[in-house]
Design a protein around this motif. Structure first.
Motif, PDB file in Angstrom:
ATOM      1  N   ALA A 188      14.278   9.071   5.414  1.00  0.00           N
ATOM      2  CA  ALA A 188      14.173   9.166   3.952  1.00  0.00           C
ATOM      3  C   ALA A 188      12.696   9.081   3.662  1.00  0.00           C
ATOM      4  CB  ALA A 188      14.887   7.990   3.308  1.00  0.00           C
ATOM      5  N   SER A 189      12.249   9.750   2.613  1.00  0.00           N
ATOM      6  CA  SER A 189      10.796   9.720   2.423  1.00  0.00           C
ATOM      7  C   SER A 189      10.388   9.956   0.987  1.00  0.00           C
ATOM      8  CB  SER A 189      10.148  10.773   3.311  1.00  0.00           C
ATOM      9  OG  SER A 189       8.744  10.719   3.180  1.00  0.00           O
ATOM     10  N   THR A 190       9.251   9.330   0.636  1.00  0.00           N
ATOM     11  CA  THR A 190       8.593   9.679  -0.617  1.00  0.00           C
ATOM     12  C   THR A 190       7.595  10.812  -0.359  1.00  0.00           C
ATOM     13  OG1 THR A 190       6.956   7.928  -0.254  1.00  0.00           O
ATOM     14  CG2 THR A 190       8.863   7.361  -1.594  1.00  0.00           C
ATOM     15  N   GLY A 295       1.369  -1.478  -0.826  1.00  0.00           N
ATOM     16  CA  GLY A 295       2.673  -1.855  -0.265  1.00  0.00           C
ATOM     17  C   GLY A 295       3.776  -1.002  -0.848  1.00  0.00           C
ATOM     18  N   LEU A 298       6.509  -1.432   3.152  1.00  0.00           N
ATOM     19  CA  LEU A 298       5.849  -2.576   3.791  1.00  0.00           C
ATOM     20  C   LEU A 298       5.756  -2.470   5.312  1.00  0.00           C
ATOM     21  CD1 LEU A 298       7.333  -5.416   1.537  1.00  0.00           C
ATOM     22  CD2 LEU A 298       5.220  -4.122   1.215  1.00  0.00           C
ATOM     23  N   ASN A 300       3.294  -0.722   6.916  1.00  0.00           N
ATOM     24  CA  ASN A 300       1.891  -0.772   7.309  1.00  0.00           C
ATOM     25  C   ASN A 300       1.384  -2.212   7.397  1.00  0.00           C
ATOM     26  OD1 ASN A 300       0.168   1.231   8.134  1.00  0.00           O
ATOM     27  ND2 ASN A 300      -0.742   1.563   6.121  1.00  0.00           N
ATOM     28  N   ILE A 380       4.680   4.978  -3.177  1.00  0.00           N
ATOM     29  CA  ILE A 380       5.099   3.571  -3.087  1.00  0.00           C
ATOM     30  C   ILE A 380       6.130   3.233  -4.174  1.00  0.00           C
ATOM     31  CG2 ILE A 380       3.110   2.701  -1.833  1.00  0.00           C
ATOM     32  CD1 ILE A 380       1.845   1.876  -4.503  1.00  0.00           C
ATOM     33  N   GLU A 438      -5.007   9.896  -2.308  1.00  0.00           N
ATOM     34  CA  GLU A 438      -3.871  10.102  -3.209  1.00  0.00           C
ATOM     35  C   GLU A 438      -3.628   8.835  -4.037  1.00  0.00           C
ATOM     36  OE1 GLU A 438      -0.463  10.276   0.019  1.00  0.00           O
ATOM     37  OE2 GLU A 438       0.325   9.684  -1.924  1.00  0.00           O
ATOM     38  N   ALA A 440      -1.290   6.456  -4.438  1.00  0.00           N
ATOM     39  CA  ALA A 440      -0.859   5.183  -3.838  1.00  0.00           C
ATOM     40  C   ALA A 440      -2.011   4.509  -3.095  1.00  0.00           C
ATOM     41  CB  ALA A 440       0.308   5.419  -2.872  1.00  0.00           C
ATOM     42  N   SER A 441      -2.835   5.309  -2.445  1.00  0.00           N
ATOM     43  CA  SER A 441      -3.946   4.750  -1.668  1.00  0.00           C
ATOM     44  C   SER A 441      -4.907   3.988  -2.560  1.00  0.00           C
ATOM     45  CB  SER A 441      -4.710   5.869  -0.968  1.00  0.00           C
ATOM     46  OG  SER A 441      -3.831   6.746  -0.310  1.00  0.00           O
ATOM     47  N   THR A 468      -4.557   5.349   2.394  1.00  0.00           N
ATOM     48  CA  THR A 468      -3.441   5.740   3.249  1.00  0.00           C
ATOM     49  C   THR A 468      -3.154   7.236   3.286  1.00  0.00           C
ATOM     50  OG1 THR A 468      -2.159   5.095   1.317  1.00  0.00           O
ATOM     51  CG2 THR A 468      -2.208   3.529   3.146  1.00  0.00           C
ATOM     52  N   GLY A 469      -3.551   7.970   2.208  1.00  0.00           N
ATOM     53  CA  GLY A 469      -3.191   9.393   2.182  1.00  0.00           C
ATOM     54  C   GLY A 469      -4.281  10.262   1.579  1.00  0.00           C
TER      55      GLY A 469
END
Ligand code: F0G
Length: 539
Positions: A188-190, A295, A298, A300, A380, A438, A440-441, A468-469
C-alpha cells in the motif's frame, strides 16, 4: 476490466543463501534471526520465514544480529569501500553491508545503485531559520555564542534512483524476497513506496501490485508506477484502508503468494539504517546533536533508532543523536500518543503495561469519530502508523546520551506536529536555498524551526534534517505555492477508468484500475480467485 495485466518475466533462480542463525559451518560469525520486538515474548524465527509480525504475539519483528568476531569495530571498512566505489561498493547501502549481514553472499543482493545521496551543509537556510552556521561564517552566531561546531545539514534522499529514501529499504527487502523465492510483491502506498517497489520489481523480475487510495497520491509518484509496469489498484479508501487490505492478503491468503513490501517488513528497515551511516560518513563519523525526520508510517525513524542501537553495541559511536519526529497536523497520531497521552516504550514495557491499550483506545476513538488523515504532505497522510512501537523505541534510544555518561546522560527524543502552511513555507525555503524537496520532506525543516523557537534545539547545535523525497514528486504543490493555481483541485480523483480515452493512450499504456474497498473485488483485479476471500477475517 479489459486492461491487460502486466506479467513479470520468469524470475531468475534464487541465488544460494545460508541461514546464518542455523548454519553450523559458520562458528564465531555473526548470527542473524527474526525476533519479536516485545521483550516479554521474544519469539524467534529463521530468516527464511516470510512474516510481517510475530507468530506468537503479533508484535513487529526485528532482524536481530548476534555480532561475531568479523563484525566491524571501526569505520575503516566503509572508508575503503567509498574509495573503491564500483559494483556493490558504489551503493550507499551495500557499502555498509557488514552492518546488515542478513543475506547469503554478495550475489544475492538486488541493487540499482541506491544511496548515492549527499549531506549538504545549508548555511543560507541555517541563517534564515535562526540557527548558527558554526565555524564557517565568522561572527554569525545569532545566539549567545557557541563552539562553532553547529550548523544545519540536509540529507538529500530524493537523489535515490526512484527519487526517495524508499530505495534504501527496497534494495534490502528485495534481496530477502529473492532469497525466499518471492514472485509477487505488493504494497500500500502514498506514492513513494510504490514507485520504488515497482522499479526494483522490474530488476528482480517479480510482479508488482500496488494499492493506492483514491485521489491520495501525487502525480509524479503515480506516473512512476505506471511507467514501471506495476499493476496499480486505486482502492476507494485512504492509505490506512489500503494497508489493511494488502496485509490481509499477504498474511491471511497464502495462496495469493504475495510478499509484502511495506515497512512492517523488517528487512526494509535494515536497508534504511544506511541513511544514518551516510549521515555519519558525511560528517566525518562525528555524531550530530539532532536527527530530524518526517513521520508517516514511522519506518524511517524506527530504522534510525535500530541503526544507533547497533552502532552503540559495536562501539562505532561514542554518543547518539537526539531524534525529532515531525508529523503533519492533519496526521498527528504519534504526536498525540507521545505528547498528549504520554505513551512510551519503557524498555518494551509498552506491551505489558497500559501503554499499548492507550493506543488501541485512541484508534477506537478515531474510528468512532471517523477521523481521517488529511494534509498537503500526502506522503505522510497516515493515521495508523504501523511502526509505532518501533518509533517509540527509537525515541528512547536516540536520546543524545554519551558513552562517557554511561549512556544514561541523555534526554529522550521529541515529537512535534507542523501545519500545512509551515510545510509549504519550509519547502519553498529548501527550494530557494538548496535542491528542493517534496512537501512531506519539508516537515523536517519546519520541525527544526519549531524546536529552535521553543528552545529545545539551541542555535549552536549540529542539526541534520532528512529530506526524504525529490522536489519533482509533487510539482502541483510547488506550482500552487508560487502561482496560486490549484492544479490538484482539478485532479481530486482520477475520472472513472471506463471514461478514459482509450484511443489517446500510448502503445505501452498501463493505466490504474479502480476497485471498491472490497477483498473479493481486489482479488479479482489481481487476477486471483475472488472465492479466496471467503471466511477471511480482515485486519
Ligand atoms: N517522506 C516521504 C517523502 C515519504 O514518502 C514517506 C512515506 C515519509 C516521509 C514517511 O516515512 O513512513 O517511514 O515514516 N511514504 C510511504 C509511501 C508511506 O507509501 O510512500 P515513514
Amino acid at each position: 476490466m479489459s486492461t491487460p495485466r502486466p506479467t513479470a518475466p520468469p524470475a531468475p533462480a534464487a541465488p544460494p543463501t545460508r541461514d546464518r542463525a542455523h548454519d553450523p559451518a559458520l562458528p564465531g560469525t555473526t548470527a542473524c534471526v527474526q525476533r519479536c520486538i516485545n521483550p516479554a515474548c521474544g519469539a524467534v524465527c529463521p530468516l527464511s520465514e516470510v512474516r510481517v509480525g510475530c507468530a506468537r504475539c503479533g508484535a513487529l519483528l526485528d532482524v536481530q544480529y548476534t555480532w561475531g568476531s568479523e563484525a566491524p569495530r571501526s569505520w575503516a571498512f566503509a572508508e575503503q569501500r567509498a574509495k573503491a566505489g564500483s559494483g556493490l561498493d558504489a551503493s550507499g547501502v551495500w557499502r555498509f553491508r557488514e552492518l546488515m549481514p542478513f543475506f547469503g553472499d554478495d550475489r544475492a543482493i538486488v541493487s540499482i545503485g541506491e544511496g548515492k545521496t549527499i549531506l549538504q551543509r545549508a548555511d543560507l537556510l541555517c541563517r534564515h531559520l535562526g540557527f548558527c552556521p558554526g565555524g564557517s561564517v565568522a561572527g554569525a552566531c545569532p545566539g549567545q555564542g557557541c563552539a562553532g561546531e553547529g550548523g544545519l545539514y540536509l540529507q538529500y534522499e530524493g537523489m535515490n534512483p526512484s527519487g526517495s529514501f524508499k530505495d534504501n529499504g527496497m534494495t534490502a527487502a528485495f534481496t530477502h524476497a529473492r532469497s525466499v523465492g518471492a514472485r509477487v510483491v505488493a504494497c500500500a502506498s502514498t506514492g513513494n513506496t510504490s514507485a520504488s517497489m515497482a522499479v526494483y520489481a522490474l530488476q528482480a523480475a517479480m510482479r508488482a501490485v500496488i494499492f493506492i487510495g483514491s485521489g491520495k497520491i501525487a502525480y509524479g509518484k503515480l506516473s512512476q508506477a505506471l511507467d514501471y509496469g506495476a499493476l496499480t489498484l486505486q482502492v476507494a479508501g485512504d492509505f490506512d484502508a489500503c494497508l489493511a487490505r494488502v496485509r490481509t492478503i499477504a498474511e491471511r491468503i497464502p495462496q495469493a503468494g504475495v510478499y509484502l513490501m511495506n515497512s512492517v517488513n523488517p528487512f526494509r528497515l535494515e536497508g534504511q539504517k544506511a541513511v544514518m551511516f551516510r549521515v555519519l560518513e558525511g560528517l566525518g563519523w562525528r555524531v550530530p546533536d539532532w536527527i530530524i525526520v518526517p513521520g508517516g508510517n514511522l519506518g524511517n525513524c524506527s530504522a534510525f533508532g535500530k541503526a544507533f542501537m547497533e552502532l552503540r553495541d559495536l562501539g562505532l559511536v561514542d554518543r547518539v543523536p537526539r531524534l525529532a519526529v515531525i508529523n503533519a497536523r492533519g496526521a498527528r497520531t504519534l504526536d498525540r500518543v507521545y505528547n498528549d497521552l504520554g505513551v512510551r516504550w519503557e524498555g518494551g514495557a509498552y506491551f505489558t503495561g497500559d501503554a499499548h491499550r492507550h493506543v488501541e483506545a485512541e484508534y477506537a476513538r478515531m474510528d468512532a469519530a471517523n477521523e481521517r488523515a488529511s494534509t498537503i504532505a500526502t506522503a505522510i497522510e497516515i493515521n495508523r502508523p504501523v511502526n509505532l512501537p518501533k518509533a517509540l523505541r527509537a525515541l528512547e534510544v536516540m536520546d543524545g546520551s554519551t558513552r562517557a555518561g554511561g549512556w544514561a546522560d541523555g534526554q529522550p527524543g521529541v515529537v512535534r506536529h507542523v501545519t500545512d502552511d509551515e510545510i509549504r513555507e519550509c519547502k519553498a525555503l529548501v527550494g530557494r536555498y538548496g535542491y528542493g524537496c517534496e512537501p512531506a520532506s519539508a516537515a523536517s525543516v519546519a520541525g527544526a524551526r519549531r524546536l529552535l523557537g521553543e528552545g529545545v534545539i539551541s542555535p549552536g547545535q549540529r542539526v541534520v534534517c532528512v529530506l526524504t523525497g525529490h522536489q519533482l514528486k509533487d510539482p502541483d504543490v510547488t506550482i500552487a505555492y508560487h502561482t496560486g493555481l490549484d492544479a490538484k483541485a482539478a485532479q481530486q480523483a482520477l475520472p472513472d477508468a471506463r471514461a478514459w480515452p482509450q484511443e489517446r493512450r500510448g502503445r505501452y499504456a498501463n493505466p490504474p484500475l479502480q476497485v471498491a474497498d472490497d477483498l473479493a473485488e481486489i482479488l479479482r483485479a489481481m487476477g486471483l480467485d475472488p472465492a479466496l476471500a471467503a471466511g477471511v477475517q480482515p485486519r
